[in-house]
Design an enzyme around this catalytic site. Sequence first.
Site, mmCIF file in Angstrom:
data_model
loop_
_atom_site.group_PDB
_atom_site.id
_atom_site.type_symbol
_atom_site.label_atom_id
_atom_site.label_comp_id
_atom_site.label_asym_id
_atom_site.label_seq_id
_atom_site.Cartn_x
_atom_site.Cartn_y
_atom_site.Cartn_z
ATOM 1 N N GLU A 200 12.375 48.638 -48.306
ATOM 2 C CA GLU A 200 12.251 49.306 -47.011
ATOM 3 C C GLU A 200 13.337 48.839 -46.055
ATOM 4 O O GLU A 200 13.896 49.644 -45.295
ATOM 5 C CB GLU A 200 10.872 49.020 -46.410
ATOM 6 C CG GLU A 200 10.556 49.835 -45.148
ATOM 7 C CD GLU A 200 10.974 49.149 -43.846
ATOM 8 O OE1 GLU A 200 10.916 49.786 -42.787
ATOM 9 O OE2 GLU A 200 11.374 47.955 -43.898
ATOM 10 N N ASP A 223 2.834 49.523 -41.310
ATOM 11 C CA ASP A 223 3.937 48.609 -41.031
ATOM 12 C C ASP A 223 3.503 47.709 -39.894
ATOM 13 O O ASP A 223 2.317 47.658 -39.560
ATOM 14 C CB ASP A 223 5.227 49.374 -40.697
ATOM 15 C CG ASP A 223 6.485 48.626 -41.143
ATOM 16 O OD1 ASP A 223 6.566 47.415 -40.898
ATOM 17 O OD2 ASP A 223 7.381 49.258 -41.721
ATOM 18 N N HIS A 305 11.442 39.886 -37.540
ATOM 19 C CA HIS A 305 12.705 39.545 -38.206
ATOM 20 C C HIS A 305 13.193 38.143 -37.830
ATOM 21 O O HIS A 305 14.385 37.905 -37.690
ATOM 22 C CB HIS A 305 13.780 40.601 -37.929
ATOM 23 C CG HIS A 305 13.588 41.847 -38.728
ATOM 24 N ND1 HIS A 305 14.627 42.700 -39.034
ATOM 25 C CD2 HIS A 305 12.487 42.379 -39.299
ATOM 26 C CE1 HIS A 305 14.157 43.722 -39.747
ATOM 27 N NE2 HIS A 305 12.861 43.543 -39.914
#
Length: 332
Positions: A200, A223, A305
């Site tokens: 992804e 998600d 992230h």
Amino acid sequence: MTTKELLMKLSDLDGPSGYEDSVVSYIESLIKPFVDETKITGHGSLVGYKKGEGKGKLAFFAHVDEIGFVVSKVEGEFARLEPVGGIDPKVVCASRVRVHTREGVTLGVIGMLAPHLQSPDSRGKVPSFDELFLDLSLSDRAVRIGDVAVIDQKSFEAAGKVVGKALDNRASCASLIKTLEFLKRYSHPWDVYFVFSVQEETGCLGALTEAYRINPDVAVVMDVTFASEPPSHDHIELGKGPVIGLGPVVDKSLVQKILQIAKKHNVTLQNEVVGGRSGTETDFAQLVRAGVRTALISIPLKYMHTPVEMVDPRDVEELARLLSIIAVELEV
């Protein structure tokens, strides 16, 4: 195992985009008792199939991959890294790294020039990946071009939250696993496909190809989404339930039916507007063949992230409860 334990185990596994084998293998071992069939696709995605009563095909999508690095150059005791997925160089400066070599896992550190040795101009700047280097002098194995690496971050639990790497999107994977545990108790009209998709972070390859192969009547993509962080302090909060996407990129009729189901069963839901591309597998799964009716439901997450992504297990469990009810009660 508890949801916290599951999240921590999934977080600690390494699986950057294109190298998700160990994560897929572990998840397959967990879901086999709850499905009629498992399949590893040509690209490496895992699909668990649970037969229903013939109403149609319902597909749940959650990606298993994480951001990471690939070694692009080796210069003696040092190596250069290219990011795999969206990584801010600020996050990785002076970090410990696990490198997956052909002989096994080894350690390195991403070095930073001491402030005494930096020029006045460089002290206030964030180095680019061209300027960062991986120190291999700690390594007990040969590191070669093409080897992949991740930040060496161990997950932990505190104040009811779980913190670690790769919770984008292993948190949603945990919800799918928990959904299967719930569905063991119920019959359901839909044939349900649990898609743990690969790559992804580098283009949604796994979701695109599996949506085409399965050709579902309805798809729900899971998600993570941005929870409240300073300075924005948005309205989405950890522990207040999963987040349903609203807007033109999702099927409005399907979303309304999911909202009705959630209200009927007192499922706590937050919402967010997705005005254009969602940046998730939703953008790809809905486009295959003649089009797939698709909804997006996300788990609130802080510090996306980074090696310290944060989720609340209660949101993971509430999403699993909602998905299991959708499989049982959804009418389209």
